[in-house]
Design a protein around this motif. Structure first.
Motif, short mmCIF file in Angstrom:
data_model
loop_
_atom_site.label_atom_id
_atom_site.label_comp_id
_atom_site.label_asym_id
_atom_site.label_seq_id
_atom_site.Cartn_x
_atom_site.Cartn_y
_atom_site.Cartn_z
N GLU A 118 -48.92 23.18 13.74
CA GLU A 118 -48.49 24.57 13.88
C GLU A 118 -47.25 24.67 14.76
N LYS A 162 -53.75 34.23 10.99
CA LYS A 162 -54.59 33.45 10.09
C LYS A 162 -54.72 34.17 8.74
N ASN A 163 -54.73 35.51 8.80
CA ASN A 163 -54.72 36.33 7.60
C ASN A 163 -54.10 37.67 7.98
N ASP A 169 -56.16 35.33 15.47
CA ASP A 169 -56.95 34.27 16.12
C ASP A 169 -56.29 33.85 17.43
#
Length: 718
Positions: free
Chosen positions: A130, A115-116, A121
């Motif tokens: 996705e 997610k970053n 996650d």
């Protein structure tokens, strides 16, 4: 250059998408009570092939939403990534230990991100958007970045290109004509169905291997090669650039710069690895070791591979040797082999150098180990690391003498090598060579010599690392096919200027008489370098014999083809440029072990076309012969004598002699099939010394350059 971007799709995916998937027949088919009929085959496929298990012996959890972390494990296993392989360290702090290898593998391959930078996650459900992106990236389907929308109104511009591609390949479809269910969580059964449908795509990996060998410091065409390499990299996602050895020795660029002219160009082109060739050892010294080679290795921005070499006793090289394999390339060092990562896929590459090297180069204290045992150790090592795509970067020779080593024998005796990128024999393998001794094939490639060609091998691997399809092409790298790369040309220029100046320099030798290379024409009907004994032919043959004797003192004769003498030399100071004009082909020295009868057969072939000119006409040293042109071709040679202990004695048909010539003639060039047969039987040694340098060294050693016609070749009769 033939571009083959659609090669993978045409060769594999079309058939794979249409084909029905099925579990391995030898495995037990699972029975789950919660799997609906539409998911049954897909679930069976995943479980039987070890990609995933059920939640319990009787429950798969078909309708449960799959977590991102579990999806990562399924995708990674489907792609054939191994838990044993080394991957980059992930920065995500929330990935459980059981899945860290899979997340790292997918991130390395650019397939799935967090997610970053710190959060993956893992427990969040995977959405249909996705999964479209992940599967398209995993299957390397390629996307059209201009696609910003689809027929589905719920797919945003970020995911449109991925959904569009997945639907095109019939891996999924929308919930209805206008709704994809973009943000819906994917169920375990659905993902099983997606993976099974995409199996034909996910289980194949395309790699474009570019390769060179035996460049021998011929650098004039390097800027064109650089352009070719750039174009191929722009066109293919997964590429390697490999060199199979013998960068050293040959052209004036080496004589002047000892590898330091080649080095910046190879670094600029981004070579991924190089194996040591036999000529890399030409400058070895028993006391100092291989200083020039060490200077070259230290400057490389790619790993040097020496899988059967031991530098531990070499003063200059021992500090640059890693005695073992590396998980990631160590540049500026020698290592047995290394693992190259190309878009997340691990490729094991190891080097092999011919064990003949100590007999044809100045190896000093470097040890050369058994190539078969070394190759077996390399395969075993890579497989222990979970790497199943294995390349041997070989300087053994394609079909060189089996008494030493060659690539064909390597492919026959060592299982697990998928691709052999070869050098040493300067072979032009236009279509490659496939060995099918083992269950999985081994492809052998080689790209001739002198940087004239850039070899390409476009190979497709299955999930087990076996080559299932390939295309080989040898691309000419010259001004007719490519523009010169400006950066490479700028690197080359100062070296090229120095070479041009050197060519204009005189050697230390002065010709006291003119040394012509006459050809028959309207004004000359009697003398020809391709039909008669000549001053220059005698001088070249004498130099060849003297050089061969310094390597093998038992060498007693030499012969060289008149077709290789392209110009004469004027009386006065002999320039380097003149010598290069006389012999521009860069032919190398070869020493043949021949019976007297084979030598006589070669002489018969030499004069068979007389009085017509023949490029295969032989100039000789250490011997003399007579022939009668009035007799039938094949029966013309009436007398042959060789020099022994300062006197000429009759050639003995049954006796074995060592004869020096160039490798073109030795391997059957100009129709010398009897020599080609001897070479094929392993009776040829190739010290590799280039003709023009051999000639310069010889004439500089003479008190005076004043050859004479000595009656080495005499015509009798009418």
């Amino acid at each position: 250059m033939t571009k083959k971007k659609a090669f993978l799709t045409s060769a594999v995916t079309a058939a794979a998408v249409a084909a029905a998937f099925a579990p391995a027949a030898s495995a037990a088919t699972p029975t789950f009570t919660d799997v609906a009929p539409q998911y049954q085959d897909a679930v069976n496929y995943l479980v039987v092939n070890g990609i995933t298990d059920g939640l319990t012996p009787t429950t798969f959890g078909t309708d449960l939403h799959i977590k991102r972390v579990d999806a990562a494990l399924l995708i990674a296993r489907s792609l054939g990534f191994s838990e044993k392989s080394p991957y980059s360290k992930i920065t995500y702090k929330d990935v459980p230990a059981r899945a860290q290898w899979a997340v790292a593998a997918l991130k390395d391959a650019g397939i799935m991100d967090g997610k970053n930078s710190e959060t993956f996650d893992p427990n969040a459900p995977l959405t249909r958007n996705e999964v479209a992106k992940v599967l398209v990236n995993a299957a390397q389907l390629g996307v059209d970045d201009t696609v910003k929308s689809t027929q589905f109104t719920d797919v945003n511009s970020n995911f449109a290109k991925f959904v569009d591609r997945l639907v095109e390949f019939e891996i999924t479809q929308g919930k209805n004509a206008t709704t994809f269910g973009a943000t819906d969580a994917v169920k375990r059964g659905e993902l099983a169905l997606f993976i099974a449908r995409a199996d034909g795509l996910l289980n194949y990996y395309e790699l474009m291997v570019m390769h060179t060998n035996d460049t021998h410091a011929y650098l004039e065409k390097a800027p064109y090669r650089a352009t070719a390499v750039k174009e191929i990299r722009e066109f293919y996602d997964n590429t390697l650039l490999l060199d199979a050895g013998d960068v050293f020795s040959g052209d004036l660029y080496f004589n002047l710069f000892k590898g330091q002219a080649d080095l910046p160009l190879m670094n600029y082109m981004g070579y991924d690895a190089m194996v040591f060739g036999n000529h890399e050892f030409d400058l070895g010294d028993d006391t100092a070791g291989h200083k020039e080679l060490a200077d070259f290795v230290k400057g490389t921005q790619f790993p040097m591979l020496g899988g059967n070499l031991d530098f531990s006793k070499d003063p200059a090289m021992k500090s640059l040797e890693i005695q073992g394999f590396t998980d990631t390339p160590v540049v500026g060092k020698s290592q047995y082999g290394t693992i190259l990562t190309v878009n997340g896929h691990k490729i094991g590459v190891f080097g092999l150098t011919t064990v003949e090297t100590p007999t044809i180069a100045s190896t000093a204290s470097v040890q050369f180990l058994d190539y078969i045992k070394s190759a077996e150790a390399a395969v075993k090592h890579f497989e222990s690391k979970g790497v199943n795509k294995i390349i041997a970067l070989s300087h053994l020779g394609f079909d060189d003498s089996v008494r030493y080593d060659n690539d064909i024998e390597l492919a026959k005796r060592v299982e697990g090598i998928d691709l052999i990128v070869g050098g040493h024999t300067h072979s032009e393998l236009k279509e490659g060579y496939v060995s099918n001794v083992f269950d999985a094939p081994t492809l052998i490639v080689q790209a001739k010599q002198y940087g004239d060609l850039l070899g390409t091998a476009d190979v497709i691997f299955d999930k087990d690392g076996h080559i299932v399809d390939y295309a080989v092409e040898l691309i000419a790298t010259n001004k007719d096919t490519f523009e010169a790369d400006a950066g490479a040309a700028a690197i080359l220029k100062p070296f090229a200027d120095a070479v041009a100046a050197k060519k204009a320099e005189p050697t230390k030798a002065v010709a006291e008489v003119a040394l012509p290379a006459p050809r028959l024409d309207a004004t000359n009907t009697t003398d020809s370098v391709r039909a008669n004994e000549t001053l220059l032919g005698n001088l070249i043959a004498d130099g060849m014999l003297a050089t061969a004797k310094s390597i093998n003192p038992a060498t007693s004769i030499a012969f060289t083809n008149g077709g290789g003498i392209r110009a004469g030399i004027d009386a006065g100071p002999i320039t380097v440029g003149e010598v290069l004009t006389v012999m521009p082909f860069g032919n190398a020295l070869g020493i043949l072990e021949l019976k007297g009868s084979e030598i006589k057969a070669a002489l018969e072939h030499s004069v068979a076309q007389f009085p017509r000119e023949n490029g295969g006409f032989l100039h000789v040293a250490g011997m003399k012969f007579e022939f009668d042109p009035s007799k039938a071709a094949g029966s013309r040679v009436t007398k042959v004598e060789v020099m022994e202990n300062g006197a000429f004695v009759a050639l003995d048909d049954a006796k074995t002699y060592f004869a020096a010539t160039n490798t073109f003639t030795a391997k059957g060039g100009d129709g010398y099939s009897m020599l080609g047969a001897a070479s094929a039987e392993g009776r040829l040694s190739e010290p590799g010394i280039v003709d023009f340098q051999m000639f310069i060294d010889y004439i500089e050693s003479l008190d005076k350059v004043n050859p004479t016609i000595e009656g080495r070749i005499t015509t009798i009769g009418n």
